[in-house]
Enzyme design. Structure first.
Site, mmCIF file in Angstrom:
data_model
loop_
_atom_site.group_PDB
_atom_site.id
_atom_site.type_symbol
_atom_site.label_atom_id
_atom_site.label_comp_id
_atom_site.label_asym_id
_atom_site.label_seq_id
_atom_site.Cartn_x
_atom_site.Cartn_y
_atom_site.Cartn_z
ATOM 1 N N SER A 104 0.829 -1.201 0.000
ATOM 2 C CA SER A 104 0.000 0.000 0.000
ATOM 3 C C SER A 104 0.870 1.260 0.000
ATOM 4 O O SER A 104 1.638 1.479 -0.942
ATOM 5 C CB SER A 104 -0.967 -0.040 1.185
ATOM 6 O OG SER A 104 -1.952 0.954 1.071
ATOM 7 N N ASP A 197 -10.412 -4.494 -4.524
ATOM 8 C CA ASP A 197 -9.798 -3.512 -3.628
ATOM 9 C C ASP A 197 -10.650 -2.247 -3.615
ATOM 10 O O ASP A 197 -10.763 -1.545 -4.621
ATOM 11 C CB ASP A 197 -8.383 -3.192 -4.114
ATOM 12 C CG ASP A 197 -7.577 -2.375 -3.113
ATOM 13 O OD1 ASP A 197 -8.182 -1.623 -2.324
ATOM 14 O OD2 ASP A 197 -6.336 -2.479 -3.130
ATOM 15 N N HIS A 227 -8.065 -5.057 -0.290
ATOM 16 C CA HIS A 227 -6.867 -4.222 -0.179
ATOM 17 C C HIS A 227 -5.771 -4.884 0.647
ATOM 18 O O HIS A 227 -4.599 -4.755 0.333
ATOM 19 C CB HIS A 227 -7.231 -2.863 0.428
ATOM 20 C CG HIS A 227 -6.068 -1.933 0.505
ATOM 21 N ND1 HIS A 227 -5.392 -1.496 -0.621
ATOM 22 C CD2 HIS A 227 -5.422 -1.359 1.569
ATOM 23 C CE1 HIS A 227 -4.405 -0.691 -0.262
ATOM 24 N NE2 HIS A 227 -4.392 -0.604 1.053
#
Length: 250
Positions: A104, A197, A227
């Protein structure tokens, strides 16, 4: 000091003590960069460390200031500050070439790490990569609010406490945006993204793939992946991706 994966060590950086775990082994060194408000002991990092132990390769993982076992206040953190910490830790504790693995926000930092240390970067892996999230991740009204009021609180999908973004963090991210121009990274890049996601649209992964200068970029889309990408099958895909980069003909 060379340590095993079970030992948490600390590195003085500014006013903070940064926690890290360093596994000795052969090159390249795997460097895991956690996501926003995450730490080095998440499921993905632990699985990659187990793989590193099995293969006898070196690995470095750490907590940004204000997270995990590192000192400091999370609300004082900025993308630029966490990038500086990552650079310092890699320079100090990662031997030889590096495979940077960012989750991320950690992938955004990994991209800048590759730009700052191109001679060290053997490959880069972005897991649900979120470059420029301060740009596409906020509405115009939210951007105005964070600038006028100094912070913004939004519902946190992963916990009861609201997710707070400060003006310093937001401005730091805006200054480090990458997706508006070609990204001068030439090493192999592997992007892993879930098609479900809800935090980082898959369009971000496609845009990142197009903007990277490297001719060796692959995007692996995981069906029904969210995610976090922390389900066993998702972690297995991440481990396989990194293992493939460790092969001599990768």
């Amino acid at each position: 000091m060379t340590t095993g994966h079970g030992d948490i060590c600390h590195f003085g950086w500014g006013d903070n003590q940064l926690a890290y775990r360093r596994r000795p082994g052969t090159a390249p060194t795997l460097v895991f960069l956690p996501g926003y408000a995450s730490d080095m002991d998440g499921a993905k990092a632990i699985a990659l460390d187990a793989m590193a132990e099995h293969r006898g390769c070196a690995m470095l993982r750490f907590d940004y200031s204000g997270t995990g076992a590192s000192s400091g206040a999370f609300e004082n953190g900025t993308l630029a500050g966490w990038l500086d910490e990552a650079l310092a830790l890699v320079d100090q504790f990662a031997d030889g070439p590096v495979i940077a693995i960012g989750s991320s926000m950690g992938a955004w930092i990994a991209l800048h790490l590759a730009l700052r240390r191109p001679d060290r970067m053997q490959a880069l892996v972005g897991i649900a990569a979120a470059p420029d999230f301060t740009d596409w991740g906020f509405t115009a009204e939210q951007k105005k609010e964070v600038q006028e009021h100094g912070q913004i609180a939004r519902p946190n999908p992963y916990g009861a406490e609201p997710q707070v973004t400060t003006r310093a963090l937001w401005e730091s991210g805006q200054a480090l945006r990458l997706l508006r121009a070609p990204i001068a990274i030439d090493c192999p890049v592997r992007l892993i993204h879930g098609d479900a996601d809800r935090d980082v649209p898959i369009a971000v992964a496609n845009r990142l793939m197009r903007q990277l200068r490297s001719a060796d970029v692959q995007l692996n889309i995981l069906k029904d992946g969210g995610h976090r990408l922390s389900e066993p099958r998702e972690i297995a895909a991440i481990v396989r991706t990194v293992e493939a980069l460790l092969e001599p003909d990768a």
